[in-house]
Design a protein around this motif. Sequence first.
Motif, PDB file in Angstrom:
ATOM      1  N   SER A 166       7.343   2.193  -1.385  1.00 19.25           N
ATOM      2  CA  SER A 166       8.596   1.218  -0.978  1.00 19.25           C
ATOM      3  C   SER A 166       8.157   0.423  -0.181  1.00 19.25           C
ATOM      4  N   VAL A 167       7.328   0.646   1.052  1.00 27.99           N
ATOM      5  CA  VAL A 167       6.946  -0.107   1.998  1.00 27.99           C
ATOM      6  C   VAL A 167       6.064  -1.305   1.520  1.00 27.99           C
ATOM      7  N   ASP A 169       5.881  -2.496  -1.648  1.00 22.46           N
ATOM      8  CA  ASP A 169       6.717  -3.227  -2.528  1.00 22.46           C
ATOM      9  C   ASP A 169       7.471  -4.278  -1.586  1.00 22.46           C
ATOM     10  N   ALA A 170       8.243  -3.997  -0.595  1.00 24.58           N
ATOM     11  CA  ALA A 170       9.054  -4.642   0.058  1.00 24.58           C
ATOM     12  C   ALA A 170       8.314  -5.713   0.794  1.00 24.58           C
ATOM     13  N   SER A 171       7.198  -5.390   1.359  1.00 23.56           N
ATOM     14  CA  SER A 171       6.198  -6.335   2.125  1.00 23.56           C
ATOM     15  C   SER A 171       5.742  -7.414   0.995  1.00 23.56           C
ATOM     16  N   PHE A 172       5.115  -6.849  -0.097  1.00 20.20           N
ATOM     17  CA  PHE A 172       4.616  -7.880  -1.072  1.00 20.20           C
ATOM     18  C   PHE A 172       6.009  -8.868  -1.504  1.00 20.20           C
ATOM     19  N   ALA A 173       7.232  -8.227  -1.748  1.00 18.98           N
ATOM     20  CA  ALA A 173       8.305  -8.945  -2.233  1.00 18.98           C
ATOM     21  C   ALA A 173       8.857 -10.114  -1.492  1.00 18.98           C
ATOM     22  N   LEU A 174       8.360  -9.878  -0.175  1.00 19.13           N
ATOM     23  CA  LEU A 174       8.795 -10.901   1.029  1.00 19.13           C
ATOM     24  C   LEU A 174       7.726 -12.188   0.911  1.00 19.13           C
ATOM     25  N   GLY A 175       6.829 -11.974   0.013  1.00 23.99           N
ATOM     26  CA  GLY A 175       5.779 -13.089   0.363  1.00 23.99           C
ATOM     27  C   GLY A 175       4.325 -12.648   1.343  1.00 23.99           C
ATOM     28  N   ALA A 176       4.261 -11.311   1.493  1.00 23.01           N
ATOM     29  CA  ALA A 176       3.180 -10.939   2.332  1.00 23.01           C
ATOM     30  C   ALA A 176       1.845 -10.805   1.464  1.00 23.01           C
ATOM     31  N   SER A 177       0.839 -11.422   1.960  1.00 21.44           N
ATOM     32  CA  SER A 177      -0.380 -11.113   1.341  1.00 21.44           C
ATOM     33  C   SER A 177      -0.907  -9.563   1.480  1.00 21.44           C
ATOM     34  N   LYS A 178      -1.874  -9.425   0.821  1.00 21.41           N
ATOM     35  CA  LYS A 178      -2.235  -7.702   0.919  1.00 21.41           C
ATOM     36  C   LYS A 178      -2.774  -7.543   2.278  1.00 21.41           C
ATOM     37  N   THR A 181       0.296  -7.073   4.454  1.00 22.27           N
ATOM     38  CA  THR A 181       0.784  -5.718   4.686  1.00 22.27           C
ATOM     39  C   THR A 181      -0.110  -4.518   4.863  1.00 22.27           C
ATOM     40  N   GLN A 185       2.097  -3.765   8.265  1.00 17.13           N
ATOM     41  CA  GLN A 185       2.864  -2.490   7.727  1.00 17.13           C
ATOM     42  C   GLN A 185       1.904  -1.113   7.666  1.00 17.13           C
TER      43      GLN A 185
ATOM     44  N   GLU B  94       2.223 -15.499  -3.349  1.00 13.25           N
ATOM     45  CA  GLU B  94       2.951 -15.201  -2.020  1.00 13.25           C
ATOM     46  C   GLU B  94       4.022 -16.412  -1.871  1.00 13.25           C
ATOM     47  N   ILE B 124       5.363 -13.489   8.677  1.00 14.02           N
ATOM     48  CA  ILE B 124       4.009 -13.554   7.998  1.00 14.02           C
ATOM     49  C   ILE B 124       3.868 -14.958   7.455  1.00 14.02           C
TER      50      ILE B 124
END
Lengths: 284, 264
Positions: A166-167, A169-178, A181, A185, B94, B124
């Motif tokens: 879920s961490v 998911d949350a990071s990607f969903a906010l537009g973070a790149s790999k 993340t 995170q 992104e 970010i």
Amino acid sequence: MNNIKKNRLLDQVFKYWGIACTFLGLVLLAIFIGSILVDGIQRIDWDFITSLPSRKAERAGIYTALMGSVWILFFTTIIALPLGIAAAIYLEEYAKESKMASLLEVNISNLAGVPSIIYGLLGLEVFVRIMEMGASVLAGSFTLALLILPIVIVSTREALKAVPKSVRDASFALGASKWQTVSRQLLPASFGGILTGIILALSRAVGETAPLIVIGALAYVPFAPESPMDEFSVLPIQIFNWISRPQHGFEVNAAAAIIILLLITFILNGIAVYFRNRWQSKLK
Amino acid sequence: MKENQENIVKPVKKKHKLQAKEVKVFYDDFMAIKGIDMNIRANKITAFIGPSGCGKSTFLRLFNRMNDYVDGFRMEGDILIDGENIYRKNINVEQLRKQVGMVFQKPNPFPKSIYENVAYGLKIQGIKDKTYLKDKVEDSLKQVGLWNEVKDNINRSALALSGGQQQRLCIARTLAVEPSIILMDEPTSALDPISTAKIEELIYELKEKYTIVIVTHNMQQAGRISDYTAFFYLGELIEYDKSKKLFTNPEKQQTENYITGRFG
């Protein structure tokens, strides 16, 4: 009815058998530590730690071997750490489920089980001879780094795996790149677990003898290393050397050095346990 | 900061915000979505209902490309946002996710402080201005009605909050990056009735500024808050209509069976 009684009995039998097995190991260890303490504790003083090796048992100290161990640990860490963590991040976060990835995975797990003397032979050929490092601190560190690399990789992967999906998911969903993340995170969240694995790997490295003997570490070095290209000895080799001497005084020295070595590994393990507990409670 | 904001918020007020055209989704050989055409209106709340495994969550996650990480995922057809195909090559995923926020089933705050949770989406993007971040965090927390509850310990761990507070924090975190669309995947299914009511109220307020798509298992919830409802079954869109119409006078027998609790 009869069956239930039988099961209960079996249950009890197994329970006590398990307890006995658990204590057997602990008791043997306790006896060993006890006898070492009896033999060696009175020999430990500041002089013992700061004295150079000597032919006379009562004047000999572990300074050069202890410093050798410290140098080796330091360089092993800075070599194995970035390699191991980067490899683990790649395998865990980037590599898709492919034949290649699973092949790598199996091989890394297998490498963790290769006898350490084999790593010594590899180090002798690659680092000492081909790369012409000689029997130096650096060659020893590279060899030990290879040895603990699989442990670092496996434990880092476990730590990354323990971060809930879920961490991510949350990071990607906010537009973070790999990479964002991973670096912002996943690494902070798994820091405790990664550190634990590294410290445990290092506590294994500090006790290794065979691969270092193979690459040509010396039992007698008159001075502590001053650069990574210097020759060196380490505590386990010093212990091995003293034990093989006939005079009783060296046996006492060996016991004292064992106490110091055990102390180092216990402290390292203690730090690992501390960090594990701290980060586990934080992640919940 | 300016340039960062410019491309996030698009003041386009087209009728159809999201469009799906003949969308099929496969997981390896399994067809999870069997050809769906659908238009979702701007500044409305659209609810997806249907029994578990009907593909509604999969369908929802197409709009911010969260299925991309699932092994074996493959899609046919087009998904358009504001008329733009988001599955075309060279799209910045992104950037897309900054415009299409998502709230998950289980509250999933980062194991960090409340402040860091809300500021993360901005950080970010490279925003470092402390006062801007602080204002934005406060503003976002106010929007979800959490500010008064947490303003004194904004640096405490987000994991210490209650489940309902955590979910509102997750919504605040999404709002902070100023999306125009918010996808919600059963956002209240892990919460108690009081927290659920608060979140529903919040969702209702948010539709003024955002287009909201919400997956829910709760029929009353869909009826209460949504303008439109879509009923999915076995990977197909069975019925899609104004919620009032769908819940009182559905066209299809299957829909009626489901909403009256005869199956599913």
